[in-house]
Design an enzyme around this catalytic site. Structure first.
Site, mmCIF file in Angstrom:
data_model
loop_
_atom_site.group_PDB
_atom_site.id
_atom_site.type_symbol
_atom_site.label_atom_id
_atom_site.label_comp_id
_atom_site.label_asym_id
_atom_site.label_seq_id
_atom_site.Cartn_x
_atom_site.Cartn_y
_atom_site.Cartn_z
ATOM 1 N N SER A 128 -2.767 4.699 -4.751
ATOM 2 C CA SER A 128 -2.428 5.404 -5.981
ATOM 3 C C SER A 128 -1.098 4.863 -6.481
ATOM 4 C CB SER A 128 -2.303 6.911 -5.711
ATOM 5 O OG SER A 128 -1.668 7.577 -6.781
ATOM 6 N N TYR A 141 1.830 14.312 -1.507
ATOM 7 C CA TYR A 141 0.817 13.301 -1.819
ATOM 8 C C TYR A 141 1.435 11.907 -1.793
ATOM 9 C CZ TYR A 141 -2.902 10.861 -4.388
ATOM 10 O OH TYR A 141 -3.895 9.987 -4.768
#
Length: 231
Positions: A128, A141
């Site tokens: 990501s 995250y």
């Protein structure tokens, strides 16, 4: 080609599984429960289904023994996200994201390495943009994705002698159900047209795994085009 894939139930993973199946490749799909495996089996009737829960990495132990022969690629696509400020994140939220996004891919990679080495194959981590830069409320995250980046880098250095290629794909915001959930957590209106299409990310992953044997793409970032003023 033969691919082991996580995250085939939704978003990028589902689109990638369809792309690979449509071109006649063999799929080995990891499902978190028997019910999930049954659903994936109806969608991908030719696929081998392995039941293991990424939220419980112990269930991955021994999974490599359920796979016979060579594996050309391992595609780590599954992931979870829960946003929150550091002063509000609960332990369970930290543990789930670190477990699913980092520990489970590491354990699954270990289990499948002999099969990938046999084919001089490729391991792909769908990371990501949060694995490159962390923003407010993304601490857990982003930490899991920064860790996954480090794991991929170390794995690449270790496996070069075995002829295994290791690539990390860093998509920015992509039009998936996960992105819709993120917008809900951010209190923002979700507009899929603003973000990268799933097919674009799948195109990138397929390019990485289809690269001729004389080259490798260690890292690739996929970002949306910023619209010009007035467009």
């Amino acid at each position: 080609m033969r691919h082991v894939l996580t995250g085939a139930g939704s978003g990028i993973g589902l689109a990638l599984a369809h792309r690979l199946a449509d071109r006649g490749d063999d799929l080995v799909l990891v499902a978190r429960s028997t019910a999930r495996a049954d659903g994936l089996g109806r969608t991908f009737p030719r696929a081998q289904l392995l039941v293991a829960d990424l939220a419980d990495p112990g269930t991955l132990n021994g999974l490599g023994r359920q796979v016979d022969g060579e594996v050309d690629t391992v595609l780590h696509v599954a992931g979870v996200v829960d946003l929150g400020r550091v002063d509000r994140l609960r332990l369970a939220e930290w543990e789930e994201q670190l477990t699913v996004n980092l520990t489970a891919p590491a354990v699954l990679t270990r289990e499948l390495l002999p099969h990938v080495r046999a084919s001089h194959g490729t391991i792909v981590f769908v990371n990501s943009s949060a694995g490159l830069s962390a923003s407010a409320e993304w601490s857990a995250y982003a930490a899991s994705k920064f860790g996954l980046r480090a794991f991929a880098d170390a794995l690449r250095a270790e496996e070069v002698e075995h002829g295994v290629r290791v690539s990390t794909v860093y998509p920015s915001r992509t039009a998936t159900p996960m992105q819709e959930k993120v917008h809900e957590q951010e209190g923002r209106t979700y507009d899929a047209s603003r973000w990268i299409s799933v097919d674009t990310v799948v195109d990138t992953i397929v390019h990485v795994i289809d690269l001729p044997a004389d080259a490798t793409i260690p890292d690739v970032t996929v970002r949306p085009v910023v619209p010009r003023p007035g467009t």
